[in-house]
Write a protein that holds these residues in place. Structure first.
Motif, PDB file in Angstrom:
ATOM      1  N   ASP A  45       0.862  -1.172   0.000  1.00  0.00           N
ATOM      2  CA  ASP A  45       0.000   0.000   0.000  1.00  0.00           C
ATOM      3  C   ASP A  45       0.909   1.236   0.000  1.00  0.00           C
ATOM      4  N   GLN A  46       0.329   2.400   0.186  1.00  0.00           N
ATOM      5  CA  GLN A  46       1.123   3.630   0.105  1.00  0.00           C
ATOM      6  C   GLN A  46       2.205   3.702   1.182  1.00  0.00           C
ATOM      7  N   SER A  47       1.986   3.044   2.308  1.00  0.00           N
ATOM      8  CA  SER A  47       2.940   3.143   3.411  1.00  0.00           C
ATOM      9  C   SER A  47       4.247   2.409   3.147  1.00  0.00           C
ATOM     10  N   ASN A  48       4.200   1.389   2.298  1.00  0.00           N
ATOM     11  CA  ASN A  48       5.418   0.608   2.066  1.00  0.00           C
ATOM     12  C   ASN A  48       5.760   0.463   0.580  1.00  0.00           C
ATOM     13  N   ALA A  49       5.110   1.244  -0.270  1.00  0.00           N
ATOM     14  CA  ALA A  49       5.338   1.129  -1.715  1.00  0.00           C
ATOM     15  C   ALA A  49       6.793   1.393  -2.083  1.00  0.00           C
ATOM     16  N   CYS A  50       7.461   2.245  -1.317  1.00  0.00           N
ATOM     17  CA  CYS A  50       8.854   2.585  -1.626  1.00  0.00           C
ATOM     18  C   CYS A  50       9.787   1.390  -1.445  1.00  0.00           C
ATOM     19  N   GLN A  51       9.330   0.351  -0.763  1.00  0.00           N
ATOM     20  CA  GLN A  51      10.171  -0.818  -0.507  1.00  0.00           C
ATOM     21  C   GLN A  51       9.992  -1.917  -1.553  1.00  0.00           C
ATOM     22  N   LEU A  52       9.071  -1.710  -2.499  1.00  0.00           N
ATOM     23  CA  LEU A  52       8.748  -2.764  -3.459  1.00  0.00           C
ATOM     24  C   LEU A  52       9.931  -3.176  -4.322  1.00  0.00           C
ATOM     25  N   SER A  53      10.835  -2.253  -4.567  1.00  0.00           N
ATOM     26  CA  SER A  53      11.978  -2.582  -5.423  1.00  0.00           C
ATOM     27  C   SER A  53      13.021  -3.423  -4.709  1.00  0.00           C
ATOM     28  N   THR A  54      12.819  -3.628  -3.403  1.00  0.00           N
ATOM     29  CA  THR A  54      13.817  -4.380  -2.629  1.00  0.00           C
ATOM     30  C   THR A  54      13.217  -5.583  -1.908  1.00  0.00           C
ATOM     31  N   ILE A  55      12.034  -6.043  -2.343  1.00  0.00           N
ATOM     32  CA  ILE A  55      11.378  -7.129  -1.610  1.00  0.00           C
ATOM     33  C   ILE A  55      12.018  -8.486  -1.870  1.00  0.00           C
ATOM     34  N   GLY A  56      12.826  -8.589  -2.929  1.00  0.00           N
ATOM     35  CA  GLY A  56      13.566  -9.825  -3.159  1.00  0.00           C
ATOM     36  C   GLY A  56      12.697 -10.978  -3.634  1.00  0.00           C
ATOM     37  N   ARG A  57      12.931 -12.152  -3.083  1.00  0.00           N
ATOM     38  CA  ARG A  57      12.330 -13.379  -3.592  1.00  0.00           C
ATOM     39  C   ARG A  57      10.962 -13.653  -2.947  1.00  0.00           C
ATOM     40  N   VAL A  58      10.007 -12.763  -3.218  1.00  0.00           N
ATOM     41  CA  VAL A  58       8.642 -12.923  -2.720  1.00  0.00           C
ATOM     42  C   VAL A  58       7.795 -13.587  -3.806  1.00  0.00           C
ATOM     43  N   PHE A  59       6.946 -14.544  -3.393  1.00  0.00           N
ATOM     44  CA  PHE A  59       6.165 -15.295  -4.369  1.00  0.00           C
ATOM     45  C   PHE A  59       4.854 -14.604  -4.740  1.00  0.00           C
ATOM     46  N   ARG A  60       4.218 -13.938  -3.780  1.00  0.00           N
ATOM     47  CA  ARG A  60       2.908 -13.347  -4.029  1.00  0.00           C
ATOM     48  C   ARG A  60       2.861 -11.908  -3.509  1.00  0.00           C
ATOM     49  N   VAL A  61       2.308 -11.006  -4.335  1.00  0.00           N
ATOM     50  CA  VAL A  61       2.170  -9.604  -3.951  1.00  0.00           C
ATOM     51  C   VAL A  61       0.700  -9.212  -4.037  1.00  0.00           C
ATOM     52  N   PHE A  62       0.179  -8.588  -2.960  1.00  0.00           N
ATOM     53  CA  PHE A  62      -1.191  -8.106  -2.905  1.00  0.00           C
ATOM     54  C   PHE A  62      -1.150  -6.580  -2.863  1.00  0.00           C
ATOM     55  N   VAL A  63      -1.776  -5.940  -3.851  1.00  0.00           N
ATOM     56  CA  VAL A  63      -1.732  -4.480  -3.963  1.00  0.00           C
ATOM     57  C   VAL A  63      -3.100  -3.922  -3.589  1.00  0.00           C
ATOM     58  N   HIS A  64      -3.155  -3.100  -2.522  1.00  0.00           N
ATOM     59  CA  HIS A  64      -4.414  -2.567  -2.021  1.00  0.00           C
ATOM     60  C   HIS A  64      -4.618  -1.103  -2.359  1.00  0.00           C
ATOM     61  N   GLU A  65      -3.628  -0.429  -2.881  1.00  0.00           N
ATOM     62  CA  GLU A  65      -3.776   0.961  -3.286  1.00  0.00           C
ATOM     63  C   GLU A  65      -3.021   1.174  -4.582  1.00  0.00           C
ATOM     64  N   PHE A  66      -3.326   2.271  -5.257  1.00  0.00           N
ATOM     65  CA  PHE A  66      -2.663   2.518  -6.534  1.00  0.00           C
ATOM     66  C   PHE A  66      -1.179   2.803  -6.333  1.00  0.00           C
ATOM     67  N   ILE A  67      -0.371   1.987  -6.990  1.00  0.00           N
ATOM     68  CA  ILE A  67       1.078   2.192  -7.013  1.00  0.00           C
ATOM     69  C   ILE A  67       1.556   1.820  -8.411  1.00  0.00           C
ATOM     70  N   PRO A  68       2.664   2.388  -8.870  1.00  0.00           N
ATOM     71  CA  PRO A  68       3.213   1.986 -10.176  1.00  0.00           C
ATOM     72  C   PRO A  68       3.681   0.531 -10.118  1.00  0.00           C
ATOM     73  N   LEU A  69       3.090  -0.308 -10.932  1.00  0.00           N
ATOM     74  CA  LEU A  69       3.438  -1.727 -10.871  1.00  0.00           C
ATOM     75  C   LEU A  69       4.879  -1.990 -11.279  1.00  0.00           C
ATOM     76  N   GLN A  70       5.478  -1.064 -12.023  1.00  0.00           N
ATOM     77  CA  GLN A  70       6.867  -1.243 -12.413  1.00  0.00           C
ATOM     78  C   GLN A  70       7.803  -1.273 -11.216  1.00  0.00           C
ATOM     79  N   CYS A  71       7.314  -0.806 -10.061  1.00  0.00           N
ATOM     80  CA  CYS A  71       8.149  -0.792  -8.848  1.00  0.00           C
ATOM     81  C   CYS A  71       8.372  -2.197  -8.293  1.00  0.00           C
ATOM     82  N   ILE A  72       7.502  -3.135  -8.657  1.00  0.00           N
ATOM     83  CA  ILE A  72       7.583  -4.471  -8.069  1.00  0.00           C
ATOM     84  C   ILE A  72       8.715  -5.241  -8.732  1.00  0.00           C
ATOM     85  N   LYS A  73       9.735  -5.589  -7.954  1.00  0.00           N
ATOM     86  CA  LYS A  73      10.883  -6.316  -8.463  1.00  0.00           C
ATOM     87  C   LYS A  73      11.054  -7.596  -7.654  1.00  0.00           C
ATOM     88  N   SER A  74      10.636  -8.704  -8.216  1.00  0.00           N
ATOM     89  CA  SER A  74      10.812  -9.984  -7.544  1.00  0.00           C
ATOM     90  C   SER A  74      11.024 -11.068  -8.589  1.00  0.00           C
TER      91      SER A  74
END
Length: 214
Positions: A45-74
């Protein structure tokens, strides 16, 4: 019944059988904490969106607020679940189809089992999704797509095995080109009331074992 007796889940509706249940808040918190610890899922969500590029080897991501999907790096991402509850209508109409296409187009080797739910995409998502070379399962649920026509072209979805279409209330016509979904095994269509017939192209899929319509 064992989970109910051990107070791990709570019964919500019951007659002769248990009709529905919910997880106790404490048990839910424990499960979420363990899942995050094991990098099984990440809730964005907006509170942790800035960390999406560093989440590493996560299998599932649940997005509850609008964020740029390009930020998700896993590199191990298998499921991406999008909710629209916090998304303004103007962004829902204009931004979501573009960010979805952009994200999937740049991460085609990372997505295996996407679930799209309540996204209300106006543009047919199939031309984007069918190009994902390693996609094995696809679920479009609860008005993920609100258009009237959907098309799967020849050679699209080369590794897709199960496909589920549920509550696509506006879908009237679905076309499948000969050679599309050559690995499809199971097809489920539920509560797509405007869809009057199955695509002619399904008859060319030799691997199809089960079709469930309700």
């Amino acid at each position: 019944m064992e989970l109910v007796e051990r107070c791990m889940i709570q019964v919500r509706e019951r007659d002769i059988k248990i009709r529905s249940f919910q997880m106790h808040d404490l048990m839910r918190d424990v499960c979420l904490s363990k899942a995050k610890q094991e990098k099984f899922l990440y809730i964005a969500d907006q509170s942790n969106a800035c960390q999406l590029s560093t989440i590493g080897r996560v299998f599932r991501v649940f997005v509850h607020e609008f964020i740029p999907l390009q930020c998700i790096k896993s590199p191990c991402l298998r499921s991406l679940l999008l909710f629209d509850e916090f998304l303004p209508e103007e962004k829902l109409e204009k931004v979501v189809p573009l960010t979805m296409a952009s994200y999937f187009g740049n991460h085609d080797d990372e997505i295996h089992n996407p679930l799209l739910k309540r996204c209300k995409l106006e543009e047919d998502p199939m031309p984007t999704l069918e190009k994902l070379r390693y996609l094995k399962m696809l679920e479009l649920h609860e008005e993920a797509f609100i258009g009237k026509e959907m098309f799967c072209s020849a050679q699209g979805f080369p590794k897709l095995e199960p496909l589920s279409l549920t509550d696509l209330n506006n879908l009237e016509e679905w076309k499948v080109g000969e050679g599309a979904m050559p690995s499809l095994q199971r097809l489920e269509i539920q509560s797509c009331m405007q869809l009057k017939k199955l695509p002619y192209g399904l008859r060319f899929i030799a691997t199809l074992q089960e079709v469930k319509i309700g």
